[in-house]
Design a protein around this motif. Structure first.
Motif, PDB file in Angstrom:
ATOM      1  N   HIS A 151       0.927  -0.939   0.001  1.00 44.95           N
ATOM      2  CA  HIS A 151       0.091   0.086  -0.011  1.00 44.95           C
ATOM      3  C   HIS A 151       0.817   1.321  -0.061  1.00 44.95           C
ATOM      4  O   HIS A 151       0.589   2.252  -0.726  1.00 44.95           O
ATOM      5  N   CYS A 152       2.040   1.249   0.723  1.00 39.75           N
ATOM      6  CA  CYS A 152       2.714   2.267   0.739  1.00 39.75           C
ATOM      7  C   CYS A 152       3.446   2.588  -0.735  1.00 39.75           C
ATOM      8  O   CYS A 152       3.387   3.680  -1.173  1.00 39.75           O
ATOM      9  N   ALA A 153       3.885   1.191  -1.236  1.00 45.50           N
ATOM     10  CA  ALA A 153       4.401   1.420  -2.466  1.00 45.50           C
ATOM     11  C   ALA A 153       3.311   2.167  -3.529  1.00 45.50           C
ATOM     12  O   ALA A 153       3.893   2.872  -4.449  1.00 45.50           O
ATOM     13  N   PHE A 154       2.310   1.789  -3.535  1.00 40.54           N
ATOM     14  CA  PHE A 154       1.115   2.313  -4.538  1.00 40.54           C
ATOM     15  C   PHE A 154       0.993   3.695  -4.487  1.00 40.54           C
ATOM     16  O   PHE A 154       0.967   4.496  -5.358  1.00 40.54           O
ATOM     17  N   ALA A 155       1.012   4.276  -3.217  1.00 41.66           N
ATOM     18  CA  ALA A 155       0.996   5.734  -2.929  1.00 41.66           C
ATOM     19  C   ALA A 155       2.256   6.297  -3.450  1.00 41.66           C
ATOM     20  O   ALA A 155       2.174   7.495  -4.055  1.00 41.66           O
ATOM     21  N   LEU A 156       3.359   5.729  -3.143  1.00 41.62           N
ATOM     22  CA  LEU A 156       4.623   6.523  -3.739  1.00 41.62           C
ATOM     23  C   LEU A 156       4.528   6.452  -5.044  1.00 41.62           C
ATOM     24  O   LEU A 156       4.904   7.499  -5.827  1.00 41.62           O
ATOM     25  N   GLY A 157       3.939   5.608  -5.979  1.00 42.86           N
ATOM     26  CA  GLY A 157       4.296   5.517  -7.049  1.00 42.86           C
ATOM     27  C   GLY A 157       3.335   6.750  -7.628  1.00 42.86           C
ATOM     28  O   GLY A 157       3.447   7.382  -8.834  1.00 42.86           O
TER      29      GLY A 157
END
Length: 308
Positions: A151-157
């Motif tokens: 979930h963190c990664a998707f937001a960072l993307g």
């Protein structure tokens, strides 16, 4: 059916004659029933009334119970697509859990992060999911942590912070591999490939796209085949292998259309990638024609967007 109606009658009787925690719990139970029936407005009303009961109790009210009420409010608001309000409710739940050291703090933070993501506030989503990761909770299992890293990664993307997104997806992948979950590892491989593509590293993008493709071919799962082909197309484009790139992109698009409920913005994106490939090949007129045709769909979508 008769038993279910009787149960609701008993709950309404407790709402009418009960007080304090008993009344609030009956309201919550009625709210859950309404939620599962798909009546989210009624569920929200029950939860909000339960909140009022607890708040009227003052210091005698259980913080854990009130936190659960706020979580329930958040669930209903999310179902009603009132995402920012849902995030606010989840935040209040998290505050209550933090005060008493309740283990549900992690889950309330994750819910808040999800709601901010749905509200397209990527920065808040990342911050809240990161806060969840920072919570030390021995009861958490590794699968939950792996999902939160994702979930963190998707937001960072969404924030175009692809190097950081890559780090988080790699963390997620490592945990899913440890858990021997091939499905989630393959999903992480797709997203890791995308990160490398966004970072201009075609070689590593291809490595992870091929991993994802191998899994998709073995399982013959349509969704995995769609996105592994899309990732292969991006990687091949970066490596200048344009014919193969176009084949993979066309396959991904055709499979999206074949689902019966296509993700239109993703289909648009596939054609935009194809147009970019044609432009890089010097076929400017072909690229322009692809983009011209896409306008009829883009105008309808009106800014609707999805992760690549």
């Amino acid at each position: 059916m008769e038993k279910k109606e009787q149960s609701e009658q008993e709950l309404w009787a407790k709402v009418s004659s009960g007080e304090g925690d008993e009344k609030a719990q009956a309201l919550m139970a009625l709210g859950h029933k309404a939620f599962h029936k798909g009546d989210h407005k009624e569920a929200l009303a029950m939860s909000e009334t339960a909140r009022e009961v607890y708040e009227s109790m003052g210091a005698t009210a259980s913080s854990a119970a009130l936190g659960h009420v706020y979580q329930s409010i958040g669930w209903s608001l999310k179902a009603l697509k009132r995402y920012e309000e849902a995030a606010g409710a989840a935040h209040k739940a998290a505050e209550l859990y933090k005060e008493i050291g309740d283990k549900d703090l992690f889950y309330a933070l994750n819910e808040e992060g999800d709601y901010w993501y749905s509200a397209k506030n990527w920065q808040k989503s990342y911050e809240v999911h990161s806060a969840a990761l920072a919570e030390i909770n021995p009861d958490l299992n590794e699968e939950t942590l792996a999902v939160t890293y994702g979930h963190c990664a998707f937001a960072l993307g969404r924030l175009d912070r692809w190097a950081e997104a890559l780090e988080h997806f790699l963390q997620s992948r490592a945990l899913f591999k440890k858990l021997k979950n091939p499905w989630q590892v393959a999903f992480a491989d797709e997203e890791i490939s995308l990160c490398y593509s966004k970072l201009g590293n075609g070689v590593e993008a291809l490595v992870y796209a091929q991993r994802a493709m191998d899994f998709a071919v073995v399982t013959q799962h349509q969704y995995r085949l769609i996105w592994s082909n899309a990732r292969m197309g991006l990687a091949k484009k970066l490596l200048g292998e344009y014919e193969e790139a176009l084949e993979h992109i066309a396959t991904a698009k055709d499979m999206m259309l074949g689902t019966g409920e296509p993700y239109w913005s993703s289909i648009v994106r596939m054609d935009k990638i194809a147009a970019g490939i044609q432009r890089e090949r010097g076929l400017v007129e072909e690229a322009d024609e692809i983009l011209r045709r896409l306008k009829v769909i883009e105008e309808t979508l009106d800014g609707d967007d999805e992760v690549d």
